[in-house]
Design an enzyme around this catalytic site. Structure first.
Site, PDB file in Angstrom:
ATOM      1  N   ARG A  38      52.186  74.426  86.148  1.00  0.00           N
ATOM      2  CA  ARG A  38      52.494  73.595  84.981  1.00  0.00           C
ATOM      3  C   ARG A  38      51.226  72.962  84.432  1.00  0.00           C
ATOM      4  NH1 ARG A  38      56.296  69.661  87.791  1.00  0.00           N
ATOM      5  NH2 ARG A  38      54.624  70.066  89.270  1.00  0.00           N
ATOM      6  N   HIS A  80      64.151  77.734  89.462  1.00  0.00           N
ATOM      7  CA  HIS A  80      64.148  79.191  89.684  1.00  0.00           C
ATOM      8  C   HIS A  80      64.765  79.947  88.508  1.00  0.00           C
ATOM      9  CE1 HIS A  80      63.884  78.867  94.395  1.00  0.00           C
ATOM     10  NE2 HIS A  80      62.809  78.424  93.786  1.00  0.00           N
ATOM     11  N   LYS A  98      64.133  81.268  97.992  1.00  0.00           N
ATOM     12  CA  LYS A  98      65.452  80.755  98.352  1.00  0.00           C
ATOM     13  C   LYS A  98      65.421  79.241  98.215  1.00  0.00           C
ATOM     14  CE  LYS A  98      64.828  78.628 101.600  1.00  0.00           C
ATOM     15  NZ  LYS A  98      63.954  77.467 101.925  1.00  0.00           N
ATOM     16  N   ASP A 179      68.017  74.037 100.950  1.00  0.00           N
ATOM     17  CA  ASP A 179      66.703  74.323 101.507  1.00  0.00           C
ATOM     18  C   ASP A 179      66.780  74.974 102.881  1.00  0.00           C
ATOM     19  OD1 ASP A 179      64.377  72.903  99.798  1.00  0.00           O
ATOM     20  OD2 ASP A 179      63.619  73.674 101.709  1.00  0.00           O
TER      21      ASP A 179
HETATM   22  N1  LIG Z   1      60.402  81.117 102.469  1.00  0.00           N
HETATM   23  C1  LIG Z   1      60.113  79.974 103.085  1.00  0.00           C
HETATM   24  O1  LIG Z   1      59.856  79.929 104.279  1.00  0.00           O
HETATM   25  C2  LIG Z   1      60.090  78.709 102.283  1.00  0.00           C
HETATM   26  C3  LIG Z   1      59.456  77.590 102.823  1.00  0.00           C
HETATM   27  C4  LIG Z   1      59.399  76.444 102.044  1.00  0.00           C
HETATM   28  C5  LIG Z   1      59.978  76.413 100.785  1.00  0.00           C
HETATM   29  N2  LIG Z   1      60.625  77.518 100.306  1.00  0.00           N
HETATM   30  C6  LIG Z   1      61.239  77.494  98.980  1.00  0.00           C
HETATM   31  O2  LIG Z   1      60.188  77.578  98.023  1.00  0.00           O
HETATM   32  C7  LIG Z   1      60.435  76.706  96.920  1.00  0.00           C
HETATM   33  C8  LIG Z   1      59.268  75.738  96.791  1.00  0.00           C
HETATM   34  O3  LIG Z   1      59.164  74.987  97.975  1.00  0.00           O
HETATM   35  P1  LIG Z   1      57.791  74.269  98.401  1.00  0.00           P
HETATM   36  O4  LIG Z   1      58.031  73.714  99.751  1.00  0.00           O
HETATM   37  O5  LIG Z   1      56.625  75.154  98.194  1.00  0.00           O
HETATM   38  O6  LIG Z   1      57.764  73.061  97.347  1.00  0.00           O
HETATM   39  P2  LIG Z   1      56.505  72.237  96.861  1.00  0.00           P
HETATM   40  O7  LIG Z   1      55.441  72.225  97.901  1.00  0.00           O
HETATM   41  O8  LIG Z   1      57.032  70.959  96.331  1.00  0.00           O
HETATM   42  O9  LIG Z   1      55.934  73.110  95.649  1.00  0.00           O
HETATM   43  C9  LIG Z   1      56.693  73.444  94.528  1.00  0.00           C
HETATM   44  C10 LIG Z   1      55.748  73.703  93.351  1.00  0.00           C
HETATM   45  O10 LIG Z   1      56.548  73.960  92.200  1.00  0.00           O
HETATM   46  C11 LIG Z   1      55.995  73.286  91.068  1.00  0.00           C
HETATM   47  N3  LIG Z   1      56.929  72.229  90.684  1.00  0.00           N
HETATM   48  C12 LIG Z   1      57.099  71.018  91.217  1.00  0.00           C
HETATM   49  N4  LIG Z   1      58.082  70.348  90.597  1.00  0.00           N
HETATM   50  C13 LIG Z   1      58.539  71.150  89.652  1.00  0.00           C
HETATM   51  C14 LIG Z   1      59.565  71.026  88.694  1.00  0.00           C
HETATM   52  N5  LIG Z   1      60.291  69.920  88.595  1.00  0.00           N
HETATM   53  N6  LIG Z   1      59.783  72.056  87.878  1.00  0.00           N
HETATM   54  C15 LIG Z   1      59.042  73.161  87.979  1.00  0.00           C
HETATM   55  N7  LIG Z   1      58.052  73.337  88.893  1.00  0.00           N
HETATM   56  C16 LIG Z   1      57.818  72.338  89.707  1.00  0.00           C
HETATM   57  C17 LIG Z   1      54.694  72.690  91.517  1.00  0.00           C
HETATM   58  O11 LIG Z   1      53.679  73.635  91.233  1.00  0.00           O
HETATM   59  P3  LIG Z   1      52.761  73.453  89.917  1.00  0.00           P
HETATM   60  O12 LIG Z   1      52.228  72.040  90.001  1.00  0.00           O
HETATM   61  O13 LIG Z   1      51.763  74.498  90.079  1.00  0.00           O
HETATM   62  O14 LIG Z   1      53.627  73.647  88.721  1.00  0.00           O
HETATM   63  C18 LIG Z   1      54.865  72.517  92.989  1.00  0.00           C
HETATM   64  O15 LIG Z   1      53.643  72.544  93.668  1.00  0.00           O
HETATM   65  C19 LIG Z   1      61.802  76.055  97.192  1.00  0.00           C
HETATM   66  O16 LIG Z   1      62.787  76.753  96.496  1.00  0.00           O
HETATM   67  C20 LIG Z   1      61.975  76.199  98.708  1.00  0.00           C
HETATM   68  O17 LIG Z   1      63.323  76.316  99.114  1.00  0.00           O
HETATM   69  C21 LIG Z   1      60.662  78.665 101.025  1.00  0.00           C
END
Ligand SMILES: NC(=O)c1ccc[n+]([C@@H]2O[C@H](COP(=O)([O-])OP(=O)(O)OC[C@H]3O[C@@H](n4cnc5c(N)ncnc54)[C@H](OP(=O)(O)O)[C@@H]3O)[C@@H](O)[C@H]2O)c1
Length: 335
Positions: A38, A80, A98, A179
């Site tokens: 963003r 998403h 997810k 989550d």
């Molecule tokens: N597969 C796995 O093992 C795993 C592990 C953890 C999380 N996940 C999933 O991955 C996703 C992200 O989790 P995360 O732990 O990485 O979260 P996070 O650390 O909070 O990162 C999410 C990123 O999305 C952007 N963002 C933040 N708020 C937003 C908003 N309101 N609207 C749009 N973009 C926003 C930001 O990037 P920018 O500043 O660059 O925009 C932020 O750094 C979730 O859906 C979670 O369930 C999966």
């Protein structure tokens, strides 16, 4: 795309985006060519960290980048639908984190969009790409424990997560279920398909997200699954499946396991393992995406879209039973 490297774009620069990109850059047949955030500042910092050529300060530029084969969407679940939709509309293939979306309605919209465009779309349900989980599912399908009677799975983190964290923010689709609960629910779906009925209880936060949820899923066959998730207590995070002829136990970290034990009635326990290098690795899902793209497929047989839709319906049904509704949802259509 048969011989060349698969060119990845990363959408969002948070925790899992960094973890996934760190694995991608080590894969010989992958190349991370662009990142979008963003903010331009965050995109540039991420690009510098991982040696990525193009950094975009908005999602649209990444979606329109013709030199990207597949975009990995790693925003909070609340975004998403918008992020993956933008990429699909522009003709990109998408791997989406997810929980796939906030609810089944949004998931159906994305699946319909991908199918109408003939684009590849997959939920980043890395558990389904884990070699041992696939082995376990094959054993169960081949009757190693007879007819499945019950499944148990749980995933809880102790936190504490402050009210301002993503996990507790209703605007970002917070709560334990989407989550963490998505793993136990997906595990039960893998072995039994979509349940016929759902009962559930939860403890909600002041903000209205679920702090912990327990659900009992049931099937016409008489099988039951108990699933539990929490963001206020670190659970055992184990899983087991019991059948008419035996049981399989998966220890801590069941959804990215490197070990499970098969107990066939009347026989010594049999251990299945892949070694610790496999534990926690996201590369299997990346490799599955690239394999499917090279084969010209529009979805992965390991993580089929109909399966993702079924899981989203179960998550909707659980949320309906416990009274969690996100601010963007005017109508929720429970199973
Ligand atoms: N597969 C796995 O093992 C795993 C592990 C953890 C999380 N996940 C999933 O991955 C996703 C992200 O989790 P995360 O732990 O990485 O979260 P996070 O650390 O909070 O990162 C999410 C990123 O999305 C952007 N963002 C933040 N708020 C937003 C908003 N309101 N609207 C749009 N973009 C926003 C930001 O990037 P920018 O500043 O660059 O925009 C932020 O750094 C979730 O859906 C979670 O369930 C999966």
């Amino acid at each position: 795309m048969t011989e060349q490297k698969v060119r990845w774009g990363i959408l969002a620069t948070g925790g899992i985006a960094a973890a996934f990109t760190a694995e991608l850059v080590d894969l010989p047949d992958a190349e991370v060519v662009a990142v979008a955030s963003r903010t331009e500042q965050s995109a540039k910092a991420f690009a510098e960290r991982f040696g990525i050529a193009r950094a975009y300060g908005d999602w649209d530029a990444l979606a329109r980048d013709e030199d990207v084969d597949v975009v990995y969407v790693a925003t909070p679940h609340s975004a998403h639908r918008a992020a993956a939709g933008l990429c699909l509309e522009a003709g990109r293939n998408v791997l989406c984190e997810k929980a796939f979306t906030l609810n089944a309605r949004e998931a159906e919209e994305l699946v319909a969009l991908a199918r109408s465009r003939g684009s590849f779309l997959m939920e980043a349900m890395w558990m389904y790409c884990n070699p041992l989980i696939r082995r376990l599912a094959d054993l169960v399908r081949d009757g190693a424990i007879g007819e499945v009677r019950s499944v148990h799975a749980d995933f809880g983190l102790a936190g504490p997560f402050p009210p301002q964290s993503r996990l507790r923010d209703p605007l970002q689709g917070g709560g334990a279920l989407l989550d963490l609960g998505v793993y136990p629910v997906s595990f039960a779906h893998l072995l039994l398909g979509e349940p016929a009925d759902v009962v559930a209880r939860a403890v909600l936060s002041e903000e209205g997200v679920d702090l912990q949820t327990g659900a009992l899923l049931s099937w016409e066959s008489g099988a039951l699954a108990s699933v539990h998730c929490s963001i206020i207590g670190g659970t055992a995070t184990t899983a087991s499946v019991t059948g008419s002829l035996g049981r399989i136990d998966i220890p801590y970290g069941f959804f990215h396991t490197d070990r499970f034990v098969l107990h066939r009635d009347g026989r010594d326990p049999e251990e299945f393992t892949t070694g610790p290098a496999e534990r926690g690795s996201l590369r299997h899902e990346a490799q599955e995406v690239m394999r499917a793209l090279r084969a010209g497929g529009t979805e992965s047989p390991l993580v089929p879209l109909d399966g993702t839709l079924a899981v989203m319906r179960t998550l909707d049904a659980i949320r309906d039973r416990v009274g969690v509704r996100y601010p963007s949802e005017d109508t929720l259509t429970p199973a």
